[in-house]
Scaffold this active site. Structure first.
Site: not given
Ligand code: DX5
Ligand code: ZN
Length: 220
Positions: A38, A40, A69, A145, A147, A179, A200
């Site tokens: 992930d 971000m 991602h 945004g 986990g 998610g 996750g």
């Protein structure tokens, strides 16, 4: 056509970043299909994680495909760097740019598999035209945004819509759900038509990682 086997992609966001290289080495023994990374930027989502440098430093620890991602603005500016760093699959958000085609084409041109992600508040209708152009269609089942959030059941209808459309088109696009996935919600996602589960917290905070992965895989 739904795949026979459910793909499992643990998200390293829930792991200890100080131990990242060792964690990735350990993941070699987990029998997983992809490692979900992930990214971000603090703009597209209110959190900041890692960039290409970290990805390239863990690349040599495993041969498992890296599924990156990108939860960043203007992803087309960065896809090459993420592919050069060792990403095999690069997923961009349809909400990140007016038109994701440029990013998707760049990803393919640089030799990676392309994916598109859709947020909980985005309609399936507005993105369905991307389906034949991508290898992975990632349905977010939380607001991206962080986990550890609760699975949004509303996302299941989007999974079903994608499943129907992909089957209609007869394309090979893989449906991934990301998610709040655990053994229970994973089963719901697969029943709705998902091919891949990103998890996750459920994996990294599990007392028995291998047993959890096995259960997730048996979601079908
Ligand atoms: C959220 C990320 C997810 C996250 C999933 O923005 O895209 O990949 O790591 O974490 P869990 O499984 O804890 O919801
Ligand atoms: Zn993710």
């Amino acid at each position: 056509m739904t795949r026979k086997r459910v793909f499992i992609a643990p998200s390293i966001l829930a792991s200890d970043f100080g131990e990242l290289r060792n964690t990735v080495k350990k993941m070699n023994g987990w029998g997983i299909d992809r490692i979900h990374i992930d990214v971000m930027d603090g703009h597209f989502v209110p959190n900041i994680t890692i960039g290409p440098q970290v990805i390239s430093s863990i690349r040599s620890a495993t041969d498992i495909p890296f599924e990156t991602h990108l939860m960043i603005e203007e992803p087309h500016r960065y896809v090459k760097e993420f592919i050069d760093a060792g990403s095999d699959i690069v997923i961009v958000h349809c909400e990140a740019e007016r038109n994701a085609t440029k990013s998707l084409n760049l990803i393919k041109r640089y030799g990676a598999y392309a994916g598109i992600a859709i947020n909980p508040d985005t309609d399936f209708e507005s993105v369905k035209h991307y389906l034949p152009k991508v290898d992975t269609f990632l349905v977010m089942s939380v607001h991206p945004g962080f986990g550890g959030q609760k699975f949004m059941k509303e996302s299941l209808s989007k999974v079903k819509q994608a499943r129907n459309r992909i089957d209609q088109l007869g394309c090979e696009t893989l449906i991934s759900v990301d998610g709040g996935i655990d053994v229970k919600t994973g089963r719901m996602a697969v029943a709705a038509g998902a091919d891949e589960l990103v998890a996750g917290t459920a994996i990294f905070k599990s007392r028995n990682v291998l047993a959890t992965i096995k259960k997730l895989r048996e979601s079908r």
